[in-house]
Structures are given as C-alpha cells and as structure tokens.
Scaffold this active site. Structure first.
Site, PDB file in Angstrom:
ATOM      1  N   HIS A   1      36.808  72.616  14.182  1.00 15.56           N
ATOM      2  CA  HIS A   1      36.934  71.356  13.452  1.00 15.56           C
ATOM      3  C   HIS A   1      37.123  71.654  11.970  1.00 15.56           C
ATOM      4  O   HIS A   1      36.968  72.810  11.526  1.00 15.56           O
ATOM      5  CB  HIS A   1      35.701  70.468  13.643  1.00 15.56           C
ATOM      6  CG  HIS A   1      34.405  71.172  13.401  1.00 15.56           C
ATOM      7  ND1 HIS A   1      34.028  71.648  12.170  1.00 15.56           N
ATOM      8  CD2 HIS A   1      33.404  71.504  14.249  1.00 15.56           C
ATOM      9  CE1 HIS A   1      32.859  72.227  12.269  1.00 15.56           C
ATOM     10  NE2 HIS A   1      32.452  72.174  13.523  1.00 15.56           N
TER      11      HIS A   1
HETATM   12  P1  TYD Z   1      28.892  70.859  15.426  1.00 16.06           P
HETATM   13  O1  TYD Z   1      28.999  70.800  13.936  1.00 16.06           O
HETATM   14  O2  TYD Z   1      30.003  70.246  16.203  1.00 16.06           O
HETATM   15  O3  TYD Z   1      28.689  72.370  15.888  1.00 16.06           O
HETATM   16  P2  TYD Z   1      29.664  73.637  15.718  1.00 16.06           P
HETATM   17  O4  TYD Z   1      30.658  73.318  14.662  1.00 16.06           O
HETATM   18  O5  TYD Z   1      28.778  74.751  15.331  1.00 16.06           O
HETATM   19  O6  TYD Z   1      30.286  73.905  17.044  1.00 16.06           O
HETATM   20  O7  TYD Z   1      27.498  70.211  15.819  1.00 16.06           O
HETATM   21  C1  TYD Z   1      27.017  70.250  17.143  1.00 16.06           C
HETATM   22  C2  TYD Z   1      26.084  69.061  17.344  1.00 16.06           C
HETATM   23  O8  TYD Z   1      24.959  69.153  16.469  1.00 16.06           O
HETATM   24  C3  TYD Z   1      26.750  67.730  17.068  1.00 16.06           C
HETATM   25  O9  TYD Z   1      26.335  66.815  18.073  1.00 16.06           O
HETATM   26  C4  TYD Z   1      26.200  67.304  15.752  1.00 16.06           C
HETATM   27  C5  TYD Z   1      24.861  67.978  15.667  1.00 16.06           C
HETATM   28  N1  TYD Z   1      24.513  68.353  14.289  1.00 16.06           N
HETATM   29  C6  TYD Z   1      23.535  67.658  13.609  1.00 16.06           C
HETATM   30  O10 TYD Z   1      22.921  66.701  14.121  1.00 16.06           O
HETATM   31  N2  TYD Z   1      23.215  68.043  12.338  1.00 16.06           N
HETATM   32  C7  TYD Z   1      23.835  69.066  11.723  1.00 16.06           C
HETATM   33  O11 TYD Z   1      23.523  69.398  10.549  1.00 16.06           O
HETATM   34  C8  TYD Z   1      24.878  69.774  12.436  1.00 16.06           C
HETATM   35  C9  TYD Z   1      25.625  70.915  11.818  1.00 16.06           C
HETATM   36  C10 TYD Z   1      25.172  69.377  13.720  1.00 16.06           C
END
Ligand code: TYD
Length: 139
Positions: free
Chosen positions: A56
């Site tokens: 993303h």
């Molecule tokens: P995401 O940022 O999509 O993870 P990555 O980029 O590492 O694959 O986040 C995964 C899940 O965690 C998503 O449902 C959102 C949640 N999340 C939070 O609640 N707070 C945060 O600070 C982060 C980074 C993610």
C-alpha cells in the site's frame, strides 16, 4: 529549515551508535535524527517465512523503518520504478516519505520491524490499489 526536513526521497539514515563493552546503544528523537515528529510507533513481529507485509501507499503519512532485530527488505515503488532497501542493523533506518508504494518481504526468523510515523492511524490515508496509486502518483 532544518537540513533533515529537506529530505524528500527515500533515504537510509544512520543513527548515533554508542559503542560500549557492556553492549551498544542507539537512539533517535523527534526531528533530531529523523525528518518529522513522531505521532505513532508500531512494530511487526512473528512474520512467518515467505510472508509479505504492506502492499500500500500512504497519502500523507511519513514513516521511518528500522530492523531492530534480524533483517527484511523494504521494496518501494515511486509510480515508475522499484527500489529495494535491505535493512539488517538496528543503528540505521529507512525514511519513507508519503506517496511511495511499499511492501516488506524476506523477513528473517525472529526479525522485528520498528516503524514510527508522523500521523495517528487513519485507514483513509491508505491507498491499497496499485493501479489507483500509480494513477495518482503520475498525475
Ligand atoms: P496494515 O498497515 O495494513 O499492515 P501492513 O502494512 O504491515 O501489512 O495494518 C494491518 C491492520 O492493523 C489493519 O487492520 C490496520 C491495523 N493497524 C492499526 O490498527 N493501527 C496501526 O497503527 C497500524 C499500522 C495498523
């Protein structure tokens, strides 16, 4: 304007390293070593072999990523080309400005990714569709 604030592209930032026979120490603090003030800290751990994280871009959020333990790769795309950064030491990190598509891969066993960000969590700041990202980026 501080020198650090002029950094607008992904950059590896070396952190202070205090070498000591008792064990080494490294640190960073709000906009002294990194080009933003920290609003949030999160970490990624227990990544099963072969898994990828990310996939993303953030519309406005900036991040600084450190391999506190072990190693992994951060692959960034700027809408035109990809560039890979391998992180494997706790005394440097990668500054990722807003609007870079990023994924994290090749996590070693027991690796620990520490990420600090200049924004609180906001699901609306994510761009999760690569074609949409490229379109926005290249406009
Ligand atoms: P995401 O940022 O999509 O993870 P990555 O980029 O590492 O694959 O986040 C995964 C899940 O965690 C998503 O449902 C959102 C949640 N999340 C939070 O609640 N707070 C945060 O600070 C982060 C980074 C993610």
């Amino acid at each position: 304007m501080k020198e650090l604030e002029k950094i607008t592209t992904p950059t590896i930032i070396q952190l202070p390293k205090i070498l000591d026979k008792r064990g080494n120490l490294s640190f960073f603090e709000n906009d002294n070593q990194i080009p933003f003030s920290i609003a949030r800290t999160y970490w990624i751990f227990d990544v099963p072999g072969g898994e990828e994280r990310g996939g993303h871009a953030f519309k406005s959020q900036k991040e600084f990523i450190i391999a506190l333990s072990g190693s992994f790769d951060v692959v960034l795309h700027n809408g035109k080309e990809e560039i890979k950064f391998s992180l494997n030491r706790s005394y440097y990190g990668l500054y990722v400005p807003e609007m870079y598509w990023r994924r994290m891969e090749n996590f070693s066993t027991n690796s620990l990714a520490l990420i600090v960000s200049d924004k609180l969590f906001d699901a609306d700041d994510y761009i999760r569709d690569f074609e949409n990202y490229k379109k926005n980026r290249n406009e």
